[in-house]
Write an enzyme that holds these catalytic residues in place. Structure first.
Site, short mmCIF file in Angstrom:
data_model
loop_
_atom_site.label_atom_id
_atom_site.label_comp_id
_atom_site.label_asym_id
_atom_site.label_seq_id
_atom_site.Cartn_x
_atom_site.Cartn_y
_atom_site.Cartn_z
N ASN A 266 4.33 -31.61 -1.90
CA ASN A 266 5.37 -30.61 -2.20
C ASN A 266 6.62 -31.21 -2.85
O ASN A 266 7.38 -30.50 -3.48
CB ASN A 266 5.72 -29.80 -0.94
CG ASN A 266 6.49 -30.60 0.09
OD1 ASN A 266 6.31 -31.82 0.19
ND2 ASN A 266 7.33 -29.95 0.86
N GLU B 36 7.91 -38.25 9.06
CA GLU B 36 8.72 -37.10 8.65
C GLU B 36 7.78 -35.92 8.65
O GLU B 36 6.94 -35.80 7.75
CB GLU B 36 9.28 -37.39 7.25
CG GLU B 36 10.49 -36.61 6.89
CD GLU B 36 11.64 -36.89 7.81
OE1 GLU B 36 11.92 -36.00 8.63
OE2 GLU B 36 12.23 -37.99 7.74
N CYS C 222 9.48 -28.57 3.75
CA CYS C 222 9.52 -28.72 5.21
C CYS C 222 10.84 -28.21 5.75
O CYS C 222 10.98 -27.98 6.94
CB CYS C 222 9.19 -30.12 5.68
SG CYS C 222 10.05 -31.40 4.85
C1 UN1 Z 1 10.64 -31.58 2.08
O1 UN1 Z 1 10.44 -30.37 2.05
O2 UN1 Z 1 9.75 -32.34 2.49
O3 UN1 Z 1 16.46 -30.37 1.62
C2 UN1 Z 1 11.87 -32.22 1.59
C3 UN1 Z 1 15.56 -30.04 0.85
C4 UN1 Z 1 15.06 -31.05 -0.17
C5 UN1 Z 1 14.04 -31.95 0.42
C6 UN1 Z 1 12.95 -31.26 1.15
N1 UN1 Z 1 16.19 -31.82 -0.66
O4 UN1 Z 1 15.03 -28.96 0.88
#
Ligand code: UN1
Length: 476
Positions: free
Chosen positions: A134, A232, A266
């Site tokens: 993603n 993560e 995420c």
């Molecule tokens: C992710 O979805 O794994 O804060 C990272 C955010 C982005 C990074 C997301 N800068 O939504």
């Protein structure tokens, strides 16, 4: 030998690339080659390593449009988000390059006279990385730049769903002057990942993905050797909206947070926890805006929402929707898998708002990774915070209110790694730590000043220049 094929999720007949899947022998060769190159790299002065990372940032900036379009085509996110993702890698290069000319540890006064103490950082050797589809450029950049600055070699397995973007990023890094062999790319699915994370030559494992896979990765990695393992994982991110909130602002935040990247971040907003007095109005506003979103080919500038990554993913999201309805939720407006003219075979999912959700419903507890927004009504701040905190994840949360006291009470009480006030749950910035509590991770943070920690070990150095034995805690 199996093959990994990358398809454009908007039009799967459009094949972007094909790679041979790496078996355990291929992974072993990659780790060995990276380890050999790492010996010389660890001797390069840290500012010299930083210069190569800065050069990578420059090259990425030159190719932002080209790479952003590739990300858009391979990961299905709209063009501005593809560009934003490359910008995130550019920002990371600038940040990490700066760290190369910054402090590398702490000097701490000794408790004894004629004695000095400080800390420094050591490389771990080779870092094994598994990155998701993603953010197929940004997340590799969050991992590769600090790992390189710390003096490591790298073996990276990009997601099998976005391998071309991963290769493109690593190609830019190679062009920036990273020594031959230092970064190795392996392709494949879980088997390749398992061979990498359990390889005895790997000193740290960095994984971004689902909780289920992350747990397996961590267990296997620790079983086969002492190493740093950073995870993560998922999120079930909530936006609280209180009665006094600016509803137009909250609507903007909910639309971007829940339906940006088709809800496949995420950090995506998947729960809207709204105070009863404004619930009906807020849902109406969000629904009206959601209905106006244009689904389509993500590389078309007119598109607001692209496809979800695969047909299987669309079906999984549809299954979660069925569970939500079975648990008693109601769909406000339209929902479900749909098709788009000119995007044959693309799996599109309509931005969906679910009302009547209770905190114990499955849709309120499990990550959706799709454009599903579950609306939970509450009486006030205390109940809202309790609902935010009752899931097993702890990545990101947001509160919308004009009352500074309520906002700061929420900031204090919410158990997530990231909290926003009057801003959506997505959009974390590089100079600040990124990561979460509870099952979202295992305590490490990416980006920010602590991004280096998962790729290095701290060494504490004591120098006694008194010329005699001085016993700590005894001769003070
Ligand atoms: C992710 O979805 O794994 O804060 C990272 C955010 C982005 C990074 C997301 N800068 O939504």
């Amino acid at each position: 030998m199996t093959t990994i094929t990358s398809y454009n999720p908007a039009r799967p007949a459009d094949v972007l690339g094909e790679y041979e899947s790496a078996d355990a022998d291929a992974v072993d060769r990659a780790v060995t080659a990276a380890a050999a190159a790492q010996k010389a790299w660890a001797k390069v002065p840290i500012p010299g390593r930083a210069d190569i990372i800065a050069e990578c940032g420059r090259l990425l900036a030159e190719r932002k449009d080209e790479l952003g379009t590739l990300v858009s085509r391979e990961a299905g996110k709209v063009l501005i988000e593809g560009g934003g993702e490359v910008q995130e890698a550019i920002d990371m290069a600038a940040y990490v390059a700066g760290q190369g000319r910054g402090s590398w540890g702490d000097v701490v006064p000794s408790e004894l006279a004629n004695k000095m103490a400080w800390t420094t950082r050591m490389p771990v050797g080779v870092v094994g990385m598994i990155t998701p589809w993603n953010f197929p450029v940004a997340i590799p950049s969050w991992k590769c730049f600090p790992a390189l600055l710390a003096g490591n070699g790298i073996v990276i397995k990009p997601s099998e769903l976005a391998p071309v973007s991963g290769e493109a990023f690593i190609a830019v890094l190679a062009e920036s002057g990273v020594p031959d062999g230092l970064i190795q790319v392996v392709h494949g699915t879980g088997e390749t990942g398992a061979a990498l994370t359990t390889h005895p030559g790997v000193g740290a494992v960095s994984f971004t993905g689902s909780v289920a896979t992350g747990r397996k990765v961590a267990a296997a990695a620790m079983e086969t050797g002492p190493r740093l393992v950073s995870l993560e994982l998922g999120g079930k991110n909530a936006m609280i909206v209180l009665d006094d909130a600016d509803l137009e602002l909250a609507t903007d935040g909910a639309i971007f947070g829940a339906f940006g990247s088709s809800g496949q971040r995420c950090t995506s907003t998947s729960r809207l926890i709204v105070q009863r007095g404004v619930a009906a109005e807020l849902v109406d506003r969000i629904r009206a805006r959601a209905d106006a979103l244009v689904l389509g080919d993500p590389t078309d500038p007119a598109t607001d929402v692209g496809p979800v990554i695969t047909r299987a993913s669309a079906e999984r999201i549809a299954g979660m929707l069925d569970d939500a309805l079975a648990d008693g939720a109601t769909i406000a407006g339209t929902s479900g898998i749909t098709s788009v003219d000119g995007c044959d075979g693309g799996a599109f999912f309509l931005p969906t708002v679910l009302t009547g959700v209770a905190p114990d419903h499955r849709i309120a507890r499990h990550e959706a990774f799709g454009p599903l927004l579950a609306v939970i009504e509450v009486d006030g701040l205390d109940q809202a915070v309790a609902v935010v905190n009752q899931v097993e994840y702890g990545l990101s949360a947001a509160i919308y209110t004009q009352d500074v006291n309520q906002a700061l009470r929420a900031v204090d009480a919410i158990d997530t790694g990231i909290v926003y006030v009057n801003a959506p749950t997505i959009g974390a910035e590089i100079p600040l730590p990124f990561g979460g509590t509870k099952h979202t991770g295992n305590g490490f943070r990416e980006a920010g000043s602590r991004g280096i920690e998962q790729f290095s070990q701290v060494k504490t150095v004591y120098v006694d220049y008194s010329g005699r034995l001085q016993r700590a805690q005894i001769d003070t």
